[in-house]
Design an enzyme around this catalytic site. Structure first.
Site, PDB file in Angstrom:
ATOM      1  N   LYS A   1       1.172  -1.237  -0.108  1.00 59.01           N
ATOM      2  CA  LYS A   1       0.457   0.029  -0.010  1.00 59.01           C
ATOM      3  C   LYS A   1       0.745   0.927  -0.168  1.00 59.01           C
ATOM      4  O   LYS A   1       0.579   1.707  -0.782  1.00 59.01           O
ATOM      5  CB  LYS A   1      -0.994   0.163   0.522  1.00 59.01           C
ATOM      6  CG  LYS A   1      -1.794  -0.965   1.476  1.00 59.01           C
ATOM      7  CD  LYS A   1      -3.034  -0.721   2.650  1.00 59.01           C
ATOM      8  CE  LYS A   1      -2.191  -1.242   3.578  1.00 59.01           C
ATOM      9  NZ  LYS A   1      -1.704  -2.044   4.385  1.00 59.01           N
TER      10      LYS A   1
ATOM     11  N   ARG B   1      -9.784   0.945   8.721  1.00 58.68           N
ATOM     12  CA  ARG B   1      -9.147  -1.170   8.624  1.00 58.68           C
ATOM     13  C   ARG B   1     -10.665  -1.486   9.654  1.00 58.68           C
ATOM     14  O   ARG B   1      -9.762  -2.947  10.058  1.00 58.68           O
ATOM     15  CB  ARG B   1      -8.047  -0.657   9.898  1.00 58.68           C
ATOM     16  CG  ARG B   1      -6.557  -1.046   9.025  1.00 58.68           C
ATOM     17  CD  ARG B   1      -6.002  -1.143  10.031  1.00 58.68           C
ATOM     18  NE  ARG B   1      -4.510  -1.268   9.640  1.00 58.68           N
ATOM     19  CZ  ARG B   1      -2.991  -0.667   8.787  1.00 58.68           C
ATOM     20  NH1 ARG B   1      -3.352   0.592   8.617  1.00 58.68           N
ATOM     21  NH2 ARG B   1      -2.429  -1.230   8.703  1.00 58.68           N
TER      22      ARG B   1
ATOM     23  N   ARG C   1      11.198  -5.397   5.083  1.00 54.64           N
ATOM     24  CA  ARG C   1      11.185  -4.163   5.321  1.00 54.64           C
ATOM     25  C   ARG C   1      12.087  -3.776   5.723  1.00 54.64           C
ATOM     26  O   ARG C   1      12.370  -3.608   6.194  1.00 54.64           O
ATOM     27  CB  ARG C   1       9.466  -4.324   5.137  1.00 54.64           C
ATOM     28  CG  ARG C   1       9.459  -2.672   5.560  1.00 54.64           C
ATOM     29  CD  ARG C   1       7.867  -1.879   5.319  1.00 54.64           C
ATOM     30  NE  ARG C   1       7.197  -2.218   6.313  1.00 54.64           N
ATOM     31  CZ  ARG C   1       5.765  -2.129   6.982  1.00 54.64           C
ATOM     32  NH1 ARG C   1       5.360  -1.904   5.537  1.00 54.64           N
ATOM     33  NH2 ARG C   1       5.017  -2.607   7.768  1.00 54.64           N
TER      34      ARG C   1
ATOM     35  N   ARG D   1      11.239  -1.156  11.021  1.00 53.77           N
ATOM     36  CA  ARG D   1      10.424  -0.541  11.977  1.00 53.77           C
ATOM     37  C   ARG D   1      10.166  -1.513  13.422  1.00 53.77           C
ATOM     38  O   ARG D   1       9.956  -2.837  13.503  1.00 53.77           O
ATOM     39  CB  ARG D   1       8.849  -0.926  11.999  1.00 53.77           C
ATOM     40  CG  ARG D   1       8.366   0.704  10.603  1.00 53.77           C
ATOM     41  CD  ARG D   1       7.789   1.012  10.238  1.00 53.77           C
ATOM     42  NE  ARG D   1       6.250  -0.203  10.223  1.00 53.77           N
ATOM     43  CZ  ARG D   1       5.019  -0.491   9.589  1.00 53.77           C
ATOM     44  NH1 ARG D   1       4.991   0.471   8.608  1.00 53.77           N
ATOM     45  NH2 ARG D   1       3.894  -0.345  10.331  1.00 53.77           N
TER      46      ARG D   1
ATOM     47  N   ARG E   1      -0.250  -9.021  14.108  1.00 58.99           N
ATOM     48  CA  ARG E   1      -0.954  -7.754  12.652  1.00 58.99           C
ATOM     49  C   ARG E   1      -1.925  -8.969  11.601  1.00 58.99           C
ATOM     50  O   ARG E   1      -3.345  -7.957  10.965  1.00 58.99           O
ATOM     51  CB  ARG E   1      -0.203  -6.757  12.125  1.00 58.99           C
ATOM     52  CG  ARG E   1       0.788  -5.902  13.240  1.00 58.99           C
ATOM     53  CD  ARG E   1       2.057  -5.144  13.044  1.00 58.99           C
ATOM     54  NE  ARG E   1       1.712  -4.577  11.176  1.00 58.99           N
ATOM     55  CZ  ARG E   1       3.327  -4.668  10.468  1.00 58.99           C
ATOM     56  NH1 ARG E   1       4.137  -5.362  11.031  1.00 58.99           N
ATOM     57  NH2 ARG E   1       2.733  -4.093   9.402  1.00 58.99           N
TER      58      ARG E   1
END
Ligand code: ADP
Ligand code: ADP
Ligand code: ZN
Length: 214
Positions: free
Chosen positions: A14, A89, A128, A161, A172
């Site tokens: 996204k 969400r 990531r 992160r 998540r």
């Protein structure tokens, strides 16, 4: 009014795609995740509250994120359109967005549903890396920076992160399935949803998105 929602699980791409759409169509990317991390960094009361949920891989309470988005949509740069990245969400967030856009005379034109195989998401999120200065996103294998640990765009250092570690990612993904996936049906009812195969080459996925938006 080019109001766009990017829907998809954590790691679907996204943010990666939102940045490109934002640059190409000159409309702002509204990432609730980025705004919450900014509040955490600034140590605001809201940031401190949000952090307790984010660290666990949970969702920040609806009223908090709805307030953030309501304020943000009123900024002058949203006049031509906007890309919502990571919001809504939950069903209550989607219902609140319907009320807010109606009150502000704005409209969601397209909901892009990014679809990626579940097994690929973990690998994407574990690898990531994010630029500490400009927010650009990389992946150690799938989208590496030219110089290790340094941002191609601004040269700042890249970090992982806090919530991109395996156990938090698992939480998540569970929350995605439970609370966010039902939005696909919600938006099917509006006729505005378009699914995008979001595996494979980042440029090819972006080209598919542009075709849908044009
Ligand atoms: P999201 O905002 O949906 O959580 P990101 O855009 O941050 O997702 O992407 C998650 C990770 O996957 C990043 O490291 C990014 O570089 C990488 N990524 C994005 N798109 C692809 C793709 N098509 N193939 C492989 N990796 C990708
Ligand atoms: P990703 O797309 O990789 O899951 P985000 O950057 O969008 O990550 O979000 C990071 C965290 O911020 C989420 O795990 C959640 O705790 C919080 N968050 C972001 N957007 C929302 C939202 N719309 N509702 C509730 N919590 C949110
Ligand atoms: Zn950078």
């Amino acid at each position: 009014m080019m109001g766009i929602i990017l829907l998809g699980p954590p790691g679907a791409g996204k943010g990666t795609q939102a940045k490109r759409i934002s640059a190409a169509f000159s409309i702002p990317q509204i990432s609730t995740g980025d705004m919450l991390r900014e509040a955490v960094k600034n140590g605001t009361e809201m940031g401190r509250l949000a952090k307790t949920y984010m660290d666990q891989g949970g969702l920040v309470p609806d009223e908090v994120v709805i307030g953030i988005v309501r304020d943000r949509l009123q900024a002058p740069d949203c006049g031509k359109g906007f890309i919502l990245d990571g919001f809504p969400r939950t069903i209550p967030q989607a219902e609140a967005l319907d009320r807010v856009t109606a009150a502000l005379a704005k409209e969601i034109r397209t909901v892009l549903s990014l679809e990626v195989d579940e097994k690929e998401l973990m690998e994407r999120l574990c690898g990531r890396r994010t630029c500490t200065a400009c927010g650009a996103m990389y992946h150690v294998r799938f989208n590496p920076p030219k110089a290790e640990g340094k941002c191609d765009k601004c040269g700042s250092s890249l970090i992982q992160r806090d919530d991109d570690k395996e156990e938090t990612i698992l939480a998540r993904l569970v929350n995605y399935r439970k609370s966010t996936e039902p939005l696909i049906r919600y938006y099917k009812g509006t006729g505005k949803i378009r699914s995008v195969r979001a595996s494979g080459d980042i440029d090819a996925i972006y080209a598919d998105i542009v075709k849908i938006l044009q």
